[in-house]
Design a protein around this motif. Structure first.
Motif, short mmCIF file in Angstrom:
data_model
loop_
_atom_site.label_atom_id
_atom_site.label_comp_id
_atom_site.label_asym_id
_atom_site.label_seq_id
_atom_site.Cartn_x
_atom_site.Cartn_y
_atom_site.Cartn_z
N ARG A 469 0.83 -1.20 0.00
CA ARG A 469 0.00 0.00 0.00
C ARG A 469 0.87 1.26 0.00
NH1 ARG A 469 -4.53 -1.61 4.59
NH2 ARG A 469 -5.04 -3.66 3.74
N ARG A 470 1.93 1.19 0.75
CA ARG A 470 2.83 2.35 0.81
C ARG A 470 3.39 2.67 -0.57
NH1 ARG A 470 8.82 2.36 3.62
NH2 ARG A 470 9.49 4.38 2.83
N ASP A 471 3.87 1.62 -1.29
CA ASP A 471 4.44 1.85 -2.62
C ASP A 471 3.40 2.44 -3.57
OD1 ASP A 471 6.90 0.88 -1.83
OD2 ASP A 471 6.49 -1.17 -2.48
N ALA A 472 2.16 1.96 -3.48
CA ALA A 472 1.10 2.48 -4.35
C ALA A 472 0.87 3.96 -4.09
CB ALA A 472 -0.19 1.69 -4.13
N ARG A 473 0.81 4.34 -2.83
CA ARG A 473 0.57 5.75 -2.48
C ARG A 473 1.73 6.63 -2.92
NH1 ARG A 473 1.85 9.02 2.00
NH2 ARG A 473 0.29 10.63 2.45
N GLU A 474 2.96 6.17 -2.67
CA GLU A 474 4.14 6.99 -2.99
C GLU A 474 4.25 7.23 -4.50
OE1 GLU A 474 6.08 8.55 -1.03
OE2 GLU A 474 5.58 7.69 0.92
N LEU A 475 4.01 6.20 -5.29
CA LEU A 475 4.10 6.37 -6.75
C LEU A 475 2.95 7.23 -7.28
CD1 LEU A 475 5.26 2.86 -8.04
CD2 LEU A 475 6.50 5.02 -8.22
N TYR A 476 1.74 6.97 -6.76
CA TYR A 476 0.58 7.73 -7.24
C TYR A 476 0.76 9.23 -7.02
CZ TYR A 476 -4.12 9.68 -7.40
OH TYR A 476 -5.21 10.46 -7.68
N THR A 477 1.23 9.59 -5.84
CA THR A 477 1.36 11.02 -5.53
C THR A 477 2.45 11.71 -6.35
OG1 THR A 477 2.83 10.48 -3.66
CG2 THR A 477 0.48 10.76 -3.18
N ARG A 478 3.33 10.94 -6.99
CA ARG A 478 4.39 11.51 -7.82
C ARG A 478 3.98 11.64 -9.30
NH1 ARG A 478 6.88 9.40 -3.46
NH2 ARG A 478 8.96 10.19 -2.87
N LEU A 479 2.85 11.04 -9.66
CA LEU A 479 2.41 11.12 -11.05
C LEU A 479 1.75 12.47 -11.33
CD1 LEU A 479 0.79 7.62 -11.70
CD2 LEU A 479 3.04 8.43 -12.44
N PRO A 480 1.92 13.00 -12.55
CA PRO A 480 1.21 14.23 -12.91
C PRO A 480 -0.30 13.97 -12.90
CG PRO A 480 2.25 13.25 -14.84
CD PRO A 480 2.75 12.49 -13.67
N GLN A 481 -1.05 14.84 -12.26
CA GLN A 481 -2.50 14.66 -12.17
C GLN A 481 -3.16 15.22 -13.43
OE1 GLN A 481 -4.03 12.87 -9.49
NE2 GLN A 481 -1.84 12.39 -9.37
N GLU A 482 -3.10 14.40 -14.47
CA GLU A 482 -3.67 14.79 -15.76
C GLU A 482 -4.47 13.62 -16.31
OE1 GLU A 482 -0.37 15.68 -18.25
OE2 GLU A 482 0.48 13.68 -18.16
N GLY A 483 -5.41 13.94 -17.17
CA GLY A 483 -6.24 12.89 -17.73
C GLY A 483 -6.94 12.13 -16.61
N ILE A 484 -6.92 10.81 -16.72
CA ILE A 484 -7.49 9.95 -15.67
C ILE A 484 -6.33 9.24 -14.98
CG2 ILE A 484 -8.96 7.94 -15.21
CD1 ILE A 484 -10.64 8.81 -17.63
N THR A 485 -6.05 9.65 -13.77
CA THR A 485 -4.96 9.07 -12.98
C THR A 485 -5.57 8.47 -11.72
OG1 THR A 485 -3.44 10.75 -13.82
CG2 THR A 485 -2.73 9.48 -11.89
N LEU A 486 -5.44 7.15 -11.55
CA LEU A 486 -6.15 6.45 -10.48
C LEU A 486 -5.20 5.69 -9.57
CD1 LEU A 486 -9.06 4.92 -12.60
CD2 LEU A 486 -9.13 7.01 -11.22
#
Length: 732
Positions: A469-486
């Motif tokens: 879960r930690r890895d999922a959160r850390e990577l998600y928060t580093r992605l550009p929030q564009e289009g559909i980012t889930l």
């Protein structure tokens, strides 16, 4: 208040007052005969009808005591002022009589079941203390001894505990059903009118014809049809063990179902049980099956089942009743529900066991069976096949080794697997070549979150699957929030996960959605029908890597796509235990091999097994295999396929707080608890303490913890913990 006149010899088993004030009585003789008839029928399914009859006739013999008769008259209100003199507990009396009639050897099949039919099967060393009580003088002990048939099967050491539980199941379900038929006729009536598999087969065949007519002439669909036809051909076979090894996207769901249904009809088997490791797949599978066979013929039984999909109150109640004993033609459940029931000692859990007899069980994603319990699990499969006429179908793209001698690094850990498993798809089909749509690109060099996020950002449509879960959160928060980012992980409640998956599936169907990026834990890895042109998978075991690759170029429309395997060792090492062992087993296979070849998967599992110290981590063999010393209660406590090392909290999502208010005002109900389960997140004890110290958790009722503050639940990533996230692998 009107009272009925009782005959002098009429002893009460159950009593209630009808709507005009009349007292309605079921005599103990009527109840005992009714239970004996049902238990005999249930046990007759595996050739032990006379044994079931004995259980029914003796189980409530103790209700003849003066103390019990006084007790039931007082508690029912029939004679509220009557004085209860002596011990009114009744179950031990039937056990004492069974011992006298059939000897100490009857303990395992009669005595424990009778004395435990309200409390749960006891450990062997508790039985003598229970039986060491005097039978009241008024009990009629002059009863005949039933002639018992010798079962047609040969019982081995590791079979006894399952057969004992099966006899217990026959008794307790018969007892519940006969009591219900007298006390609650409306519910009893709802249990009737079940369709047979023979009735349902035409519905499936029509669905398959319709799908075939609508399918395009792609290579993938041609292979799916070939797999399906082979399953139909191989369904005309004896009860046994079978495997369906088909690469992801090869149409296993429908092919396995048509095999199971035709195989069951051919062998006179009564139901199909589909056991699945992940609730996300169960919800998807059950929805498809209900659309084919109707709500009334498909039982979905797991902790997160959604009762709101059933609009008919009568069907809702029917579903609730069916979860008690699985009397449905098609059941979709979890591996945990299935196997923990097989090792349970509780009446409410064991009720369903006798309805597994004469079934076909599909074990989907069989590679997920926990290695720590592999010995008792495999032994249970062998017993259910041999004694209870159950066929098993193992379905997966990553078939584990379950036959022959299964060996770990400790010579004492070795055990004999299943003698023979028939593979439905012959090797000459070469499905791994024909369905090759993906190649693996493996990079074992350590990367950082920022580096992986940068790689993901270069792709417009990409799925990234990580281990925690930690890895999922850390990577998600580093992605550009564009289009559909889930983001998807179990820090989100089941309702949030389902909603996000539905959003994702709809987005993928719309070509105008240029950017779709998803970071998920392995909850998306198996069975979820999605298709990405590019997939990234954090290093893991080969079975997990190939499952992730199954989400890549699923329909084969992009030529040969790539699944990238990466390491986050610059951030942290893999958690020790099974995850690390699985990854090491993959690494030991070397490089330059065909990762999708079945023989490579066999080599992988052998490598994985040889790293195991034990396949029976709780020493179940010691607790249950010796027929003279079976510890039913201890075994039930120890056999937990998912360790209960977290705490459930209700979060603020959609209407969860409204449901909490209903529960506080009206009290719990079956449907309300089911609805509320969609808004639960399981967190570590460390994170629970952090939230507790922050003052954002309250205990609404005993054991019901609620995260009261809405800001603690993020609409993208779920439940937020403000301290450093514990890098623990919970249930992904």
């Amino acid at each position: 208040m009107t009272k009925v006149k009782m005959k002098m010899a009429e002893l009460i088993s159950h009593i209630y007052q009808d709507y005009v004030g009349h007292w309605i009585i079921q005599s103990n003789e009527e109840h005992s005969v009714g239970v004996a008839r049902l238990a005999s029928r249930f046990a007759g399914e595996f050739g032990m009808s006379e044994w079931g009859k004995v259980l029914g006739l003796l189980h409530d013999k103790g209700k003849e005591s003066h103390a019990f008769q006084q007790h039931i008259k007082k508690e029912s209100g029939y004679e509220p002022d009557i004085k209860v003199c002596g011990n009114y507990n009744h179950a031990f009396i039937g056990g004492v009589l069974a011992r006298k009639l059939y000897g100490k050897s009857a303990d395992i099949f009669f005595v424990n079941q009778i004395v435990s039919h309200h409390t749960g099967l006891h450990d062997y060393d508790e039985i003598e203390g229970i039986l060491n009580q005097d039978i009241p003088a008024e009990i009629n002990i002059n009863i005949g001894k039933e002639k018992l048939n010798v079962p047609a099967f040969k019982i081995q050491t590791n079979d006894f505990h399952h057969l004992a539980r099966m006899m217990f199941s026959c008794l307790v379900d018969a007892d519940f059903l006969d009591t219900e038929a007298f006390m609650d006729k409306e519910s009893s009536i709802l249990r009737g009118n079940k369709a047979t598999l023979y009735d349902l087969l035409p519905l499936l065949e029509n669905k398959l014809k319709d799908l075939k007519a609508k399918a395009d002439n792609s290579n993938v669909n041609a292979i799916r049809n070939q797999v399906q036809q082979q399953c139909i051909k191989m369904s005309d076979t004896e009860i046994g063990f079978y495997s369906l090894t088909v690469p992801t996207g090869g149409g296993k769901t429908f092919s396995s179902l048509v095999w199971a249904m035709k195989h069951a009809i051919r062998n006179g088997q009564k139901r199909i049980i589909i056991a699945i490791p992940y609730t996300s797949i169960i919800v998807q599978t059950a929805s498809v099956l209900r659309s084919i066979f109707g709500e009334e013929n498909v039982l979905e039984h797991h902790s997160n089942v959604d009762p709101e999909h059933i609009k008919d109150d009568r069907l809702q109640e029917k579903m609730k009743l069916a979860t008690e004993n699985w009397d449905y033609p098609i059941i979709v459940t979890t591996n945990v529900q299935l196997f923990e029931s097989m090792f349970s000692n509780k009446p409410s859990v064991c009720r369903k066991l006798h309805n597994i007899v004469n079934s076909v069980i599909i074990l989907d994603e069989v590679q997920t069976l926990p290695m720590d319990y592999l010995q008792p699990v495999v032994d249970s499969l062998k017993t259910y096949h041999k004694l209870f006429h159950v066929s098993f179908l193992f379905t997966t793209a990553s078939q584990p080794v379950l036959s022959g001698l299964i060996e770990g690094c400790n010579p004492k850990a070795a055990f004999k697997g299943i003698d023979h498993i028939t593979e439905i798809i012959p090797s000459e089909f070469k499905l791994h070549d024909k369905l090759r749509r993906v190649k693996l690109s493996i990079n074992n060099e350590g990367r950082t979150y920022d580096e992986i996020a940068e790689l993901l950002s270069k792709h417009k449509r990409v799925l990234c699957i990580v281990n925690t879960r930690r890895d999922a959160r850390e990577l998600y928060t580093r992605l550009p929030q564009e289009g559909i980012t889930l983001h998807l992980s179990k820090m989100m409640c089941p309702a949030h996960i389902s909603e996000t998956l539905e959003k994702l599936k709809n987005a993928l169907k719309d070509d105008t959605n240029e950017v779709i990026r998803v970071v998920s834990t392995q909850l998306i890895e198996a069975g979820v029908d999605i298709d990405f042109p590019i997939v990234y998978r954090q290093e893991a075991g080969l079975d997990s890597v190939l499952q992730a690759a199954g989400r890549c170029n699923r329909e084969g429309k992009n030529g040969l796509s790539t699944t990238y395997v990466f390491s986050l060792s610059k951030e942290h090492n893999l958690p020790k235990g099974e995850m690390q062992a699985a990854n090491n087993a993959r690494l030991s296979l070397g490089t330059g091999i065909d990762w999708f070849a079945p023989n490579v998967m066999t080599s992988y599992f052998k490598q994985l097994y040889c790293r195991k110290e034990c396949f029976d981590v709780k020493n179940m063999k010691h607790n249950i295999y010796n027929p003279k010393e079976i510890c039913f209660a201890t075994a039930a406590k120890e056999f937990q396929m998912i360790e209960d090392n977290g705490i459930n909290v209700v979060v603020c999502w959609r209407n969860s707080f409204e449901l909490i208010q209903q529960l506080l005002e009206k009290g719990p109900s079956y449907m309300l608890i089911r609805k509320l389960s969609k808004y639960i997140v399981n967190i570590t004890k460390t994170d629970f303490k952090t939230l507790l110290d922050m003052g954002v958790i309250s205990e609404k009722k005993e054991g019901l913890f609620v995260v009261d503050y809405k800001q603690q639940y993020d609409e993208h990533i779920g439940l937020c913990i403000d301290n450093n996230w514990a890098n623990e692998v919970l249930i992904q």
